[in-house]
Scaffold this motif. Structure first.
Motif, PDB file in Angstrom:
ATOM      1  N   ALA A 617       6.349   9.462  -6.361  1.00  0.00           N
ATOM      2  CA  ALA A 617       7.652  10.499  -6.554  1.00  0.00           C
ATOM      3  C   ALA A 617       7.250  11.615  -7.601  1.00  0.00           C
ATOM      4  CB  ALA A 617       8.766   9.864  -6.494  1.00  0.00           C
ATOM      5  N   LYS A 618       6.731  11.140  -8.601  1.00  0.00           N
ATOM      6  CA  LYS A 618       6.557  12.035  -9.836  1.00  0.00           C
ATOM      7  C   LYS A 618       5.633  13.249  -9.250  1.00  0.00           C
ATOM      8  CE  LYS A 618       7.394   8.940 -13.503  1.00  0.00           C
ATOM      9  NZ  LYS A 618       6.715   8.230 -14.599  1.00  0.00           N
ATOM     10  N   ARG A 619       4.568  12.867  -8.533  1.00  0.00           N
ATOM     11  CA  ARG A 619       3.546  13.853  -7.981  1.00  0.00           C
ATOM     12  C   ARG A 619       3.900  14.690  -6.852  1.00  0.00           C
ATOM     13  NH1 ARG A 619       1.162   9.522 -10.517  1.00  0.00           N
ATOM     14  NH2 ARG A 619      -0.769  10.042 -11.586  1.00  0.00           N
ATOM     15  N   VAL A 620       4.905  14.421  -5.982  1.00  0.00           N
ATOM     16  CA  VAL A 620       5.197  14.932  -4.806  1.00  0.00           C
ATOM     17  C   VAL A 620       6.753  15.376  -4.834  1.00  0.00           C
ATOM     18  CG1 VAL A 620       3.102  14.084  -3.706  1.00  0.00           C
ATOM     19  CG2 VAL A 620       5.535  13.081  -3.279  1.00  0.00           C
ATOM     20  N   ASP A 621       7.072  15.940  -3.595  1.00  0.00           N
ATOM     21  CA  ASP A 621       8.149  16.789  -3.311  1.00  0.00           C
ATOM     22  C   ASP A 621       9.154  15.838  -2.646  1.00  0.00           C
ATOM     23  OD1 ASP A 621       7.723  19.520  -4.510  1.00  0.00           O
ATOM     24  OD2 ASP A 621       6.193  19.369  -2.819  1.00  0.00           O
ATOM     25  N   PHE A 622       8.471  14.914  -1.906  1.00  0.00           N
ATOM     26  CA  PHE A 622       9.462  13.844  -1.084  1.00  0.00           C
ATOM     27  C   PHE A 622       8.486  12.605  -0.661  1.00  0.00           C
ATOM     28  CE2 PHE A 622       7.509  16.844   2.124  1.00  0.00           C
ATOM     29  CZ  PHE A 622       7.023  15.822   3.034  1.00  0.00           C
ATOM     30  N   LEU A 623       9.173  11.780  -0.172  1.00  0.00           N
ATOM     31  CA  LEU A 623       8.394  10.365   0.396  1.00  0.00           C
ATOM     32  C   LEU A 623       9.213  10.085   1.662  1.00  0.00           C
ATOM     33  CD1 LEU A 623       8.789   8.099  -2.783  1.00  0.00           C
ATOM     34  CD2 LEU A 623       7.035   9.531  -2.054  1.00  0.00           C
ATOM     35  N   SER A 624       8.310   9.593   2.671  1.00  0.00           N
ATOM     36  CA  SER A 624       8.943   9.238   3.797  1.00  0.00           C
ATOM     37  C   SER A 624       8.132   7.675   3.999  1.00  0.00           C
ATOM     38  CB  SER A 624       8.302  10.199   4.771  1.00  0.00           C
ATOM     39  OG  SER A 624       8.984   9.808   6.318  1.00  0.00           O
ATOM     40  N   VAL A 625       9.059   7.027   4.540  1.00  0.00           N
ATOM     41  CA  VAL A 625       8.678   5.679   4.929  1.00  0.00           C
ATOM     42  C   VAL A 625       8.057   5.584   6.282  1.00  0.00           C
ATOM     43  CG1 VAL A 625       9.357   3.416   5.123  1.00  0.00           C
ATOM     44  CG2 VAL A 625      10.320   4.566   3.205  1.00  0.00           C
ATOM     45  N   GLY A 626       6.966   5.043   6.395  1.00  0.00           N
ATOM     46  CA  GLY A 626       6.521   4.655   7.687  1.00  0.00           C
ATOM     47  C   GLY A 626       6.903   3.223   8.168  1.00  0.00           C
ATOM     48  N   SER A 627       7.957   3.115   8.832  1.00  0.00           N
ATOM     49  CA  SER A 627       8.526   1.976   9.003  1.00  0.00           C
ATOM     50  C   SER A 627       7.628   1.098   9.878  1.00  0.00           C
ATOM     51  CB  SER A 627      10.065   1.904   9.657  1.00  0.00           C
ATOM     52  OG  SER A 627       9.795   2.579  10.777  1.00  0.00           O
ATOM     53  N   ASN A 628       7.056   1.476  10.921  1.00  0.00           N
ATOM     54  CA  ASN A 628       6.100   0.788  11.740  1.00  0.00           C
ATOM     55  C   ASN A 628       5.107   0.192  11.052  1.00  0.00           C
ATOM     56  OD1 ASN A 628       7.727   1.886  13.629  1.00  0.00           O
ATOM     57  ND2 ASN A 628       6.292   2.906  14.778  1.00  0.00           N
ATOM     58  N   ASP A 629       4.224   0.650  10.243  1.00  0.00           N
ATOM     59  CA  ASP A 629       3.024   0.381   9.725  1.00  0.00           C
ATOM     60  C   ASP A 629       3.537  -0.307   8.497  1.00  0.00           C
ATOM     61  OD1 ASP A 629       0.770   0.903  11.007  1.00  0.00           O
ATOM     62  OD2 ASP A 629       0.448   2.749  10.247  1.00  0.00           O
ATOM     63  N   LEU A 630       4.636   0.060   7.650  1.00  0.00           N
ATOM     64  CA  LEU A 630       5.081  -0.826   6.603  1.00  0.00           C
ATOM     65  C   LEU A 630       5.373  -2.258   6.976  1.00  0.00           C
ATOM     66  CD1 LEU A 630       5.513  -0.913   3.560  1.00  0.00           C
ATOM     67  CD2 LEU A 630       7.749  -0.160   4.111  1.00  0.00           C
ATOM     68  N   THR A 631       6.382  -2.136   8.194  1.00  0.00           N
ATOM     69  CA  THR A 631       6.664  -3.510   8.615  1.00  0.00           C
ATOM     70  C   THR A 631       5.186  -4.381   8.873  1.00  0.00           C
ATOM     71  OG1 THR A 631       8.750  -2.837   9.470  1.00  0.00           O
ATOM     72  CG2 THR A 631       7.818  -4.647  10.442  1.00  0.00           C
ATOM     73  N   GLN A 632       4.257  -3.873   9.635  1.00  0.00           N
ATOM     74  CA  GLN A 632       3.224  -4.368  10.180  1.00  0.00           C
ATOM     75  C   GLN A 632       2.248  -5.055   8.966  1.00  0.00           C
ATOM     76  OE1 GLN A 632       0.618  -3.536  13.849  1.00  0.00           O
ATOM     77  NE2 GLN A 632       0.075  -2.176  12.038  1.00  0.00           N
ATOM     78  N   TYR A 633       2.290  -4.424   7.910  1.00  0.00           N
ATOM     79  CA  TYR A 633       1.519  -4.714   6.948  1.00  0.00           C
ATOM     80  C   TYR A 633       1.987  -5.875   5.883  1.00  0.00           C
ATOM     81  CZ  TYR A 633      -2.015  -1.072   7.667  1.00  0.00           C
ATOM     82  OH  TYR A 633      -2.930  -0.345   8.357  1.00  0.00           O
ATOM     83  N   LEU A 634       3.369  -5.528   5.694  1.00  0.00           N
ATOM     84  CA  LEU A 634       4.339  -6.365   4.926  1.00  0.00           C
ATOM     85  C   LEU A 634       4.166  -7.880   5.537  1.00  0.00           C
ATOM     86  CD1 LEU A 634       7.257  -4.386   3.662  1.00  0.00           C
ATOM     87  CD2 LEU A 634       5.652  -5.565   1.992  1.00  0.00           C
ATOM     88  N   LEU A 635       4.434  -8.076   6.971  1.00  0.00           N
ATOM     89  CA  LEU A 635       4.431  -9.349   7.612  1.00  0.00           C
ATOM     90  C   LEU A 635       3.084  -9.836   7.963  1.00  0.00           C
ATOM     91  CD1 LEU A 635       7.850  -8.606   9.750  1.00  0.00           C
ATOM     92  CD2 LEU A 635       7.569  -9.524   7.490  1.00  0.00           C
ATOM     93  N   ALA A 636       2.354  -8.958   7.967  1.00  0.00           N
ATOM     94  CA  ALA A 636       1.037  -9.488   8.304  1.00  0.00           C
ATOM     95  C   ALA A 636       0.773  -9.826  10.164  1.00  0.00           C
ATOM     96  CB  ALA A 636       0.376 -10.387   7.613  1.00  0.00           C
TER      97      ALA A 636
END
Length: 756
Positions: A617-636
C-alpha cells in the motif's frame, strides 16, 4: 476377492438402466459373500426415509414400498454413524425394527455400510444371514469397497434423473425429473421444450479433388456472403431488445468469417486440391481441435462458435435451407451445444428459457442470455435432450436445475416465485440510480467486473459506478497472435469512453495458470503456482510496455483509467512494474499525448501479499482483493475440481481474517481498498464486507442491483455486530447459515433466491 470385485463393477457399469444396476449388484454381492440376503436402501431426503430399492433375499414385492424413517432401525443407525455396523444377532439389538413386509424374520446376522458421496449419506447397503455370526474383516472391506462404487452410480443417476424416477415409483405417483447443470443466466423460466439439432454434419464431408478451383472459390465466397447477411439480419432483429454492445457478439462471428482470416485459409485448402466443402471441413476441424485442446475454459467455449459458423457455411455450399423449428409461445430452447444465433432465431417474446447440454457460464450463449434476461442452465450433459421435446420444462437459472414435467404443486410454487422475481426486479429498477449507502450513512462504491465489450451496456444499465476489474487478457485469448498496440488502444478506448467519467480499472495481462495463450504456450506441471500474471509480463517487458502504452494512449482526454497489477507476491515486483510504468508514461508523453499518470493498484490474491499488504500500500494508490484466487490459495482448494469444490467457500474464517488484515493495512496508509470476485456479489457476504471496511465492491453486472438493495437496507452498526458473531465461529458452513438467517430476518432472503 479382487477379481470378483472387478467383475461386479464391470457388470454393474454396463447395465442398461439404474434399476438394473441395483438388481445386479445385490445378486452378485449375495453370491460373492455366500450370504442369504443383500439389500440397498436409498435415502429420500424430502421425506426423511430410507427406501428399499433392490434386494436379493427379502420379499421382492416390498421393493419401492418399504420405507424406514431416518432415525429408526439398524438402517437408520448405519446412516447416523456413517460407518459399518456388524452384528451377529440383529434381533437382540435395541435399534432392531421389525418390518412385516420385508420377510426377514429368519435373518439374524447383519452387516450394513453407509453409501457416501461427497460427505453426504445417499443410502445403506446391507447383507444378512439366518445363523447368528459376525461377518469377517475381509467381507466387511469387500462391502465397503462396493459401497463406494455404488455411491458414484447413485450420484450419476441423480444427475441424469434416473434416481428421481426410481423414487417416484416408490411413492406410486409421478414427480418431476430434475437435471443439474451450471447456472448460465439467473431467473426462472417456464415453457415447452423445443429441441434443436445441427442439420448438417461437417465430419462426414469427404475430401474431393475440385474440377474447377476458381469455381469452388466463387462458391465459397458466395456462401460466406450469404452467412454474413444472415447474421446481419439476426443482429438487426435483436436491435429493439439489445444495445449495440450485445450485438457485438455477432460481430465476433463476422470477424471470424472475414476473408482475410478463415476465408483465405479455406481458399488455400481449395488451391491445395480439395473442393470447397472438404476445404471448409479441414479448416473448421483444425480450429476446433486446437481450441478444445486448451486448458482455458473460455477458449474451449469458442470452439462452439467455430462449429456453428462452419455448419452455416456448409448449408449454403450444399444449397440447403435450414428447417425452422416449431417454436412455442413460451419456448424453452434446448440443444447439445447452442450458439448465440440459435437464441436470435427464436421469435421475439417467445424465448422463456435456455438449456444447453454442454458449455459454461463463460460461453457466448450464456453471455447473450444474461443480456436478454433469459433464465439459462448450461452443461446439463447427463440429460437425454431428445426426450425433452414438447415436455413442460422449468428452468431454474439460480441453482442450475431443469425440472421436466413438473407436478401441479411444483408448477404453482415456481409460478409464485416468478411473480416475486418480477416484483423484486421492479423494486431494484427503482433504486438503480441511487447511491449504495447504508441506513447509517456509510457509502460503498459498486463497480463491475468485465472482459467483453458485450458486458458494457449491461453494466451501465445496472447502475454500476465504474469498472473495478477489466480483464485485458480476453482480447489476447480471442486471437491467434498478440494484438498490436493500436488494436489494444481501440479496445481500451471504447471501454474508457463508454464509462467516462466513471473510473475504469484495467488489469494488466494476466495469463498462465488456467489461461494459456494459444500462440504463447506454457506447459507446467502446476500452472497455478507457476509462470503466470505479473511474472510473465515482467519477464517479457516488451509485452508489458506495449500494453501499458496502449492503455495510456487510450486514456487521452478522458483520464478515468486506473492500472492494476495481478498476482503480486513480492514488493520487488511492484517496484519493477512501477519503473516500467513511468518509462511508458514518459514515452507516450514524448509522442505528444496529453495524459495524466494513472493511479496504480495491486491485486491481493496470494497469501504472501496479505502479510505484505501495508508495504504494498505504501507503493501504490489502491489495493484490490481478488477474492476467488485468494480463497483458492488460502484454502489450497481448486474450486474447479468437483472432488474438493465443496471445501471452497470464501466465508471460511481464515479468509475473513485475511480480509480484515488487508483492509486494516491499506487504511493505515490511507489507501482505497476494494474487493472483486464472487464474494463481492454475494448478498450473504455483503454485510460482512461492509463491516470489514471495504470502500468499494466489484462484481458481475447481474449482482449490482441486489447488492445495492442490501446495502441500502442495513446499517454498518448491525453489520459490525454480525461480523463479531461470525468471527467466533469455526466453519464456513456455520458462518454462511448464520448470515443467510440474518438476511431472512432482515426481510432480504429473496435476494438469495425468490421465495426465501
Amino acid at each position: 476377492m479382487l477379481t470378483i470385485l472387478r467383475h461386479i463393477i464391470q457388470e454393474v457399469t454396463s447395465a442398461q438402466s439404474f434399476s438394473d444396476a441395483l438388481e445386479i449388484m445385490v445378486k452378485r454381492i449375495a453370491n460373492a459373500l455366500a450370504t442369504q440376503a443383500c439389500s440397498i436402501f436409498l435415502l429420500d431426503r424430502h421425506h426423511g426415509e430410507y427406501v428399499l430399492v433392490a434386494t436379493q433375499g427379502l420379499n421382492p414385492k416390498a421393493v419401492n414400498k418399504i420405507r424406514v424413517p431416518i432415525n429408526k432401525g439398524l438402517i437408520g443407525l448405519v446412516g447416523e454413524r456413517e460407518e459399518p455396523i456388524n452384528i451377529d444377532d440383529a434381533t437382540k439389538h435395541p435399534r432392531f425394527l421389525h418390518v412385516a413386509e420385508a420377510g426377514e424374520e429368519a435373518y439374524r446376522a447383519f452387516l450394513g455400510t453407509p453409501v457416501i458421496y461427497h460427505r453426504q449419506v445417499l443410502g445403506v447397503l446391507i447383507v444378512q444371514q439366518e445363523e447368528p455370526r459376525r461377518y469377517d474383516e475381509s467381507e466387511e472391506a469387500f462391502l465397503v469397497t462396493l459401497a463406494t462404487q455404488l455411491a458414484a452410480i447413485i450420484a450419476h443417476a441423480e444427475a441424469t434423473g434416473a434416481l428421481a424416477e426410481l423414487m417416484e415409483n416408490s411413492k406410486g405417483k409421478r414427480h418431476d425429473l430434475v437435471y443439474s447443470g451450471v447456472p448460465g443466466a439467473p431467473g426462472i423460466g417456464m415453457g415447452t421444450g423445443v429441441v434443436i439439432y445441427p442439420p448438417y454434419d461437417l465430419d462426414s464431408v469427404p475430401d474431393r479433388e475440385p474440377d474447377n478451383i476458381e469455381a469452388e472459390i466463387e462458391l465459397l465466397d458466395a456462401a460466406f456472403a450469404t452467412v454474413r447477411e444472415d447474421l446481419r439480419q439476426l443482429s438487426e432483429r435483436l436491435y429493439p431488445t439489445l444495445p449495440s454492445e450485445e450485438r457485438a457478439l455477432f460481430d465476433v462471428y463476422q470477424r471470424i468469417l472475414d476473408s482475410a482470416d478463415l476465408g483465405k485459409e479455406v481458399a488455400d485448402n481449395i488451391r491445395a486440391g480439395n473442393w470447397a466443402q472438404g476445404a471448409l471441413r479441414q479448416s473448421i476441424q483444425t480450429h476446433v481441435r486446437r481450441l478444445e485442446s486448451l486448458d482455458n475454459e473460455y477458449m474451449r467455449e469458442r470452439a462452439v462458435d467455430i462449429k456453428d459458423l462452419g455448419l452455416r457455411v456448409l448449408a449454403c455450399l450444399q444449397k440447403n435451407n435450414r428447417i425452422t423449428p416449431q417454436y412455442s409461445e413460451k419456448t424453452i430452447l434446448i440443444g447439445e451445444a447452442l450458439a448465440p444465433t440459435d437464441l436470435a432465431e427464436v421469435p421475439e417474446g417467445c424465448l422463456a428459457g435456455v438449456v444447453s447440454a454442454s458449455g459454461s457460464g463463460n460461453s457466448h450463449v450464456a453471455i447473450l442470455a444474461r443480456a436478454m434476461k433469459v433464465p439459462t442452465v448450461m452443461g446439463v450433459g447427463e440429460a437425454q435432450i431428445h426426450d425433452l421435446q414438447g415436455k413442460e420444462i422449468i428452468v431454474d437459472g439460480y441453482y442450475g436445475q431443469v425440472h421436466v414435467s413438473p407436478g401441479l404443486s411444483l408448477r404453482t410454487e415456481f409460478e409464485r416465485l416468478i411473480q416475486e422475481e418480477k416484483k423484486l426486479d421492479a423494486e431494484l429498477d427503482e433504486i438503480r440510480d441511487l447511491p449504495a449507502v447504508t441506513k447509517d450513512g456509510q457509502r460503498i462504491g459498486l463497480l463491475v467486473n468485465t472482459g467483453l465489450g458485450a458486458d458494457i451496456s449491461i453494466s451501465l444499465a445496472a447502475g454500476a459506478e465504474g469498472v473495478g476489474l477489466y480483464r485485458t487478457e480476453i482480447p489476447f485469448l480471442m486471437r491467434d497472435r498478440f494484438p498490436s498496440g493500436e488494436e489494444q488502444r481501440i479496445i481500451y478506448r471504447q471501454l474508457l469512453a463508454s464509462f467516462a467519467p466513471r473510473p475504469v480499472i484495467l488489469r494488466t495481462l494476466d495469463v498462465g495458470g488456467d489461461k494459456p495463450l494459444p500462440y504463447f504456450p506454457i506447459k507446467e506441471d502446476n500452472p497455478f503456482l507457476g509462470w503466470r500474471g505479473i511474472r510473465i509480463t515482467l519477464d517479457h517487458p516488451e509485452i508489458f510496455l506495449s500494453q501499458i502504452r496502449a492503455m495510456m494512449r487510450a486514456s487521452e482526454g478522458l483520464n478515468n483509467m486506473r492500472v492494476m497489477l495481478p498476482m503480486i507476491t513480492d514488493v520487488t515486483e511492484v517496484d519493477e512494474a512501477l519503473r516500467l510504468l513511468k518509462k511508458a508514461y514518459a514515452e507516450v508523453r514524448d509522442e505528444g499525448y496529453d495524459i495524466e499518470m494513472p493511479q496504480i493498484g495491486v491485486m491481493i490474491e496470494v497469501p504472501s501479499a496479505v502479510y505484505q499488504a501495508r508495504a504494498l500500500a505504501k507503493r501504490v494508490d489502491f489495493l484490490s482483493v481478488g477474492s476467488n484466487d485468494l480463497t483458492q490459495y488460502l484454502l489450497a482448494v481448486d474450486r474447479n475440481n468437483p472432488r474438493v469444490a465443496n471445501l471452497y467457500d470464501a466465508l471460511h474464517p481464515a479468509v475473513l481474517r485475511a480480509l480484515i488484515q488487508i483492509v486494516e493495512s491499506g487504511h493505515q496508509e490511507g489507501k482505497h481498498i476494494s474487493i472483486c470476485g464472487e464474494l463481492a456479489g454475494d448478498p450473504v457476504a455483503v454485510m460482512l464486507l461492509i463491516a470489514i471496511g471495504f470502500d468499494s465492491l466489484s462484481m458481475n453486472a447481474s449482482s449490482v442491483g441486489r447488492i445495492r438493495w442490501v446495502i441500502r437496507h442495513v446499517t454498518k452498526k448491525k453489520s459490525a455486530k454480525l461480523l463479531h458473531e461470525v468471527l467466533s465461529m469455526e466453519s464456513a458452513v456455520m458462518i454462511r447459515c448464520h448470515m443467510e438467517l440474518a438476511l431472512e430476518r432482515a426481510g432480504l432472503g429473496n435476494l438469495i433466491r425468490a421465495g426465501r
